[in-house]
Design an enzyme around this catalytic site. Structure first.
Site, PDB file in Angstrom:
ATOM      1  N   SER A  23       0.837  -1.220   0.000  1.00 31.66           N
ATOM      2  CA  SER A  23       0.000   0.000   0.000  1.00 31.66           C
ATOM      3  C   SER A  23       0.862   1.257   0.000  1.00 31.66           C
ATOM      4  CB  SER A  23      -0.880   0.037   1.253  1.00 31.66           C
ATOM      5  OG  SER A  23      -1.953  -0.828   1.119  1.00 31.66           O
ATOM      6  N   ARG A  27       1.481   4.286  -3.018  1.00 29.09           N
ATOM      7  CA  ARG A  27       1.262   5.708  -2.725  1.00 29.09           C
ATOM      8  C   ARG A  27       2.541   6.502  -2.925  1.00 29.09           C
ATOM      9  NH1 ARG A  27      -2.508   2.668  -0.479  1.00 29.09           N
ATOM     10  NH2 ARG A  27      -4.518   3.550   0.130  1.00 29.09           N
ATOM     11  N   ASP A 311      -7.240  -7.698   4.498  1.00 26.90           N
ATOM     12  CA  ASP A 311      -6.420  -8.574   3.642  1.00 26.90           C
ATOM     13  C   ASP A 311      -5.916  -9.813   4.389  1.00 26.90           C
ATOM     14  OD1 ASP A 311      -6.797  -6.876   1.520  1.00 26.90           O
ATOM     15  OD2 ASP A 311      -4.926  -5.783   1.842  1.00 26.90           O
TER      16      ASP A 311
HETATM   17  C1  S3P Z   1      -5.791  -1.114  -0.093  1.00 20.72           C
HETATM   18  C2  S3P Z   1      -7.018  -1.081   0.480  1.00 20.72           C
HETATM   19  C3  S3P Z   1      -7.829  -2.285   0.695  1.00 20.72           C
HETATM   20  C4  S3P Z   1      -7.000  -3.558   0.602  1.00 20.72           C
HETATM   21  C5  S3P Z   1      -6.082  -3.539  -0.583  1.00 20.72           C
HETATM   22  C6  S3P Z   1      -5.133  -2.369  -0.515  1.00 20.72           C
HETATM   23  C7  S3P Z   1      -5.050   0.162  -0.282  1.00 20.72           C
HETATM   24  O1  S3P Z   1      -8.843  -2.341  -0.310  1.00 20.72           O
HETATM   25  O2  S3P Z   1      -7.852  -4.680   0.545  1.00 20.72           O
HETATM   26  O3  S3P Z   1      -5.322  -4.729  -0.633  1.00 20.72           O
HETATM   27  O4  S3P Z   1      -3.830   0.127  -0.510  1.00 20.72           O
HETATM   28  O5  S3P Z   1      -5.695   1.216  -0.191  1.00 20.72           O
HETATM   29  P1  S3P Z   1     -10.282  -1.625  -0.139  1.00 20.72           P
HETATM   30  O6  S3P Z   1     -10.070  -0.184   0.017  1.00 20.72           O
HETATM   31  O7  S3P Z   1     -11.013  -1.978  -1.400  1.00 20.72           O
HETATM   32  O8  S3P Z   1     -10.882  -2.272   1.081  1.00 20.72           O
END
Ligand code: S3P
Length: 424
Positions: A23, A27, A311
């Site tokens: 994540s 970003r 996750d």
């Molecule tokens: C993420 C948000 C989550 C997660 C994904 C990564 C992110 O998804 O399941 O693996 O990096 O913002 P959702 O926002 O759809 O719940």
């Protein structure tokens, strides 16, 4: 590719340095592309998903240079260029949803595409708020490809039914380029990496409870150190708790409270887990985690805990098979919209291994403790987290198992098997 996993001959012992957070890597590369100047990202993920974000940013005119194995320099004028090709997000929902927010307010037309799995995932959740801001997005039946004709956007106060960091980030990023103030309110707090990193880069953004508020801002280039991914650490946490005699330390793991639901669950289950050496890395808390083999008991996982471990639920299902009594997961219906229908997939595959697990509309119920039986083949359904969860289950089966589609681990954690083998 079928991967055969056998129970280890001895306990898991030693240290693992957990690779870069997915994540945060997304970003870091996307936000650096919006800053005028050169940013340095240390410990950038080698997963295919963050590399999709990198490729999309490059197609938008941003320069990227790997300085060494895992440090990358991003140079941008802060203004994205009209791409000559469609922007391939691969398997990555984060790339597609965050980029949709940014591209909606640019002065050009662009198209975001994805692989077969991503093209089936719901995009109305981002199209709806962006359209309310004035965006023009064409998407067949609310799915990729998304054709985005850049428009002048207006800020909104959006109240989301879903606690989703991808949707929140999409709206906040659109707000960076919109006229006026944009706010996003969610029912429970989802991961807040976007808010922390945008603030770190100088954006005018603040959070009040479950509402984040942003004003149009210029971002400054920065140096970012990315910590290890707690979602990757989760597979080692689970393995350490259920492989008899194990005692392992996971180094440099991100400990942002919006991501540490797995730690709360382990504590509720009575697992032995300690946090050692806490620090702050580029605005994000991080530290080492020690886990030891434990007697576990079932627990209830619901409501505000769900976005904090969304996750990790497939591997929590594996953990729950080794916990005494019932583990109930509720309010997790969005798990059906991930890289696979993770409720159906995890219930089906763990049942093949002899677990007592049943599907509910918004989660699952596991009744433990059950011995797991190997000698069968299970399916990863093109889903990296399912592949690794099944691998962890394979460590406690009585015979080896075959996991079909194991190569999908490369989406987030190409180093997974090598690091697991180092402990055995
Ligand atoms: C993420 C948000 C989550 C997660 C994904 C990564 C992110 O998804 O399941 O693996 O990096 O913002 P959702 O926002 O759809 O719940």
């Amino acid at each position: 590719m079928i991967k055969f996993v056998s129970p280890p001959k001895k306990s898991l012992k030693g240290f693992v340095t957990i690779p870069s957070d997915k994540s945060l890597s997304h970003r870091a590369v996307i936000f650096s592309s919006l800053a005028n100047g050169t940013s340095v990202i240390n410990n950038f993920s080698k997963g295919a998903d963050p590399l999709s974000s990198l490729a999309v940013c490059k197609a938008l005119g941003v320069q990227a240079e790997f300085k060494n194995d895992d440090s990358i320099e991003i140079t941008s004028s802060g203004i994205l260029q009209k791409p000559f090709v469609s922007l391939d997000c691969g398997n990555s929902g984060t790339t597609m949803r965050l980029m949709a927010g940014i591209l909606a307010g640019q002065g050009f037309k662009s198209t975001l595409t994805g692989d077969e799995s991503l093209s089936k995932r719901p995009m109305r959740r981002v199209i709806e708020p962006l359209s309310l801001m004035g965006a023009d997005i064409q998407a067949p039946n609310g799915h990729a490809p998304l054709t985005i004709s850049g428009k002048k956007l207006c800020g909104i106060d959006y109240v989301s039914k879903l606690a989703s960091a991808q949707v929140k980030s999409c709206v906040l990023l659109a707000g960076l380029f919109a006229q006026g103030v944009t706010s996003f309110t969610e029912p429970y707090l989802s991961r807040n990496h976007t808010e922390i990193m945008l603030k770190y880069m100088g954006a005018d953004i603040r959070t009040e409870g479950c509402t984040s508020i942003i004003k149009p801002s210029n971002l400054s280039p920065v140096n970012i150190d990315i910590c290890g991914d707690i979602s990757s650490a989760a597979f080692f946490i689970a393995a350490g708790l259920i492989v008899p005699g194990s005692d392992i330390i996971l180094k440099h793991v991100g400990l942002n409270p919006t991501r540490t639901g797995i730690i709360d669950v382990v504590k509720m289950m009575g697992g032995q887990l300690q946090i050692l050496d806490e620090t702050i890395k580029s605005g994000e808390p991080a530290g080492d985690i020690r886990v030891q083999y434990s007697d576990l008991k079932g627990c209830v996982i619901e409501k505000d805990l769900i976005p904090r471990l969304i996750d990790e639920l497939p591997v929590i299902a594996v953990l729950a098979t080794q916990a005494q009594g019932e583990t109930i997961v509720k309010n997790a219906e969005d798990l059906r919209n991930k890289e696979s229908d993770r409720i159906k997939a995890v219930v089906g595959e763990l049942t093949k291994l002899g677990a007592n697990i049943k599907e509910t509309p918004d989660g699952f119920i596991v009744c433990g403790k059950s011995p797991l039986t190997g000698g069968v083949q299970v399916e990863a359904f093109h889903d990296h987290r399912l592949a690794m969860s099944l691998y962890v289950a394979g460590l406690i089966c009585d015979k080896s198992i075959g996991i079909n589609g194991f190569e999908w681990v490369d989406i987030s954690f190409p180093e997974f098997e090598r690091l697991m083998n180092n402990l055995c």
